[in-house]
Structure formats: C-alpha cells, structure tokens
Design an enzyme around this catalytic site. Sequence first.
Site, PDB file in Angstrom:
ATOM      1  N   SER A   1      48.755  63.768  10.903  1.00 20.51           N
ATOM      2  CA  SER A   1      48.029  62.537  10.623  1.00 20.51           C
ATOM      3  C   SER A   1      46.574  62.849  10.317  1.00 20.51           C
ATOM      4  O   SER A   1      46.025  63.857  10.776  1.00 20.51           O
ATOM      5  CB  SER A   1      48.101  61.600  11.838  1.00 20.51           C
ATOM      6  OG  SER A   1      47.192  60.531  11.728  1.00 20.51           O
TER       7      SER A   1
ATOM      8  N   TYR B   1      47.145  60.455  20.911  1.00 22.61           N
ATOM      9  CA  TYR B   1      47.734  60.558  19.562  1.00 22.61           C
ATOM     10  C   TYR B   1      47.058  61.665  18.751  1.00 22.61           C
ATOM     11  O   TYR B   1      47.736  62.510  18.147  1.00 22.61           O
ATOM     12  CB  TYR B   1      47.598  59.209  18.855  1.00 22.61           C
ATOM     13  CG  TYR B   1      48.203  59.175  17.472  1.00 22.61           C
ATOM     14  CD1 TYR B   1      49.580  59.024  17.304  1.00 22.61           C
ATOM     15  CD2 TYR B   1      47.405  59.260  16.330  1.00 22.61           C
ATOM     16  CE1 TYR B   1      50.140  58.970  16.038  1.00 22.61           C
ATOM     17  CE2 TYR B   1      47.965  59.204  15.064  1.00 22.61           C
ATOM     18  CZ  TYR B   1      49.335  59.063  14.919  1.00 22.61           C
ATOM     19  OH  TYR B   1      49.889  59.018  13.662  1.00 22.61           O
TER      20      TYR B   1
END
Length: 247
Positions: free
Chosen positions: A141, A153
């Site tokens: 990401s 995350y």
Amino acid sequence: MMTDLQGRVALITGAQQGIGAACAWAMAEAGADIALNWLDQEPLELAANIRSLGRRCALLQGDVATVAGGRALHEAAVAALGLPDILVNNAGIFPRCNFLEMEEAEWDAVLGLNLKAGAFLTQAFARALAGKPGSVVNLSSSAVRGDARGVHYSSSKNGIIGLTRATALALAPLGIRVNAIAPGMTDTAQPRYGNSEAEILERAKTFPLGRIGQPAEIADLAVFLASNKTSFVTGQVWHINGGMYLA
C-alpha cells in the site's frame, strides 16, 4: 487484454470485492482458472461471469488469518482446480484507530491477516509447487509512508515489502518470482471506512493525475506480474498511485 495466463491456475485471497475481485476477473480474462477465496460475502455473480468466459472458478470460503486456515485454503484450491502456480495475497483489513488507544488485539488482527497470512500461504504455495515455476503477487500500500490512523496497517504493509524481497531471494532458486503492488487510494470500500466521499474527492485533487485509482488498473498490473512478460522480474515493489508520491 491478450491471453497471457492460458492454462494457469490463480489462487486469490480476499477476492469477494475490490482489488481482489478485479484481479480474479482480469486473470480469468487473461486465460487463468480462478480459485476465488471469500470470507463473508459469497461472490456468486463474479464466479458466474468468470465461468461465462470458459474458465473454471472455485469459490472457496475461508479465513486465511490463521496458518491452518491458509493451508486448508490452498489444499481446497488444489482439490478443485489442480496446483495453483499464481498466488495473489490480497486479503487485508484497515481498521482506523488512534495509536494512543490501540489495543494489542487490534495490532494482532491486522498483522495476522495483512502480513502473517501471506507469509505462510506463500510457504504452502511454494512447497506444493516442488520446483515448478510460479508467481506470487503481494498487495502492499502507499500507506508504507505512514498513516496516523493506521500504525498497525502501515507496519503490516511495510512488512509486506520486506516479505516480498526476502521470499523472492528464498524462492528464486525454485523458479518462483515474488513481487508486490503498492496501490494508492483506490475506488473500493476500503477508503470509505475512514473518509467521506467529499474527503476522498478533495484528496484525489492533490494527486498529479487528479483522481483515485480503479481496481481494474491494479488488476492489470497483477496480470502483468503473474505473466511470463515479467519472467526476469522478482523482488520488486510496484507503486501505482496516480503520481501521489510526486506531489
């Protein structure tokens, strides 16, 4: 898209929607049979569309967050379609939270699904290939640069980059290539869990290309990395984000 994956079998985790579903469709269009993993929303329409192309599609429910679950999923894919030689580690979660309030269980859930699951599913995939060539595509990401509401995350997605590079080295002698895609903000449900439509639109205006990405654009890159067109490419991270790192 030209048929680049004819005769191959792709196992795609978290494929019930978003980027995972787009990868399943694009790889089917390119000629692959699809082992389509889902958790809580069975993608019957997607499977029917894939089969309409003349491709085989197995719908495999399962939680890959545990090692046992990942191994069971791989075994089910082999039983349904034969040995997968493409693996897309896409399943992931991004629960926004305040770092000062983050609990151990939240950290463990995110790292367990986003990082550990891919590591051990890649292990099962490589063991089963037993020296046959294959390709792994991991989903990282743009949040590797950091996200104040997603410390867990961002950590997991940075971990995927390390996992990609290390497993590329470990599996190269076996003819298995491992690459990662790091998407920027993409038109899926995920960014909408923590942002309003107005906030997404304003954020998109700051990107050089002036918009957020589409799942199909990520999927096209996944097909390219899985195909023999990238037969000399491994251990790389491909950033696809509309130029957001340039702004």
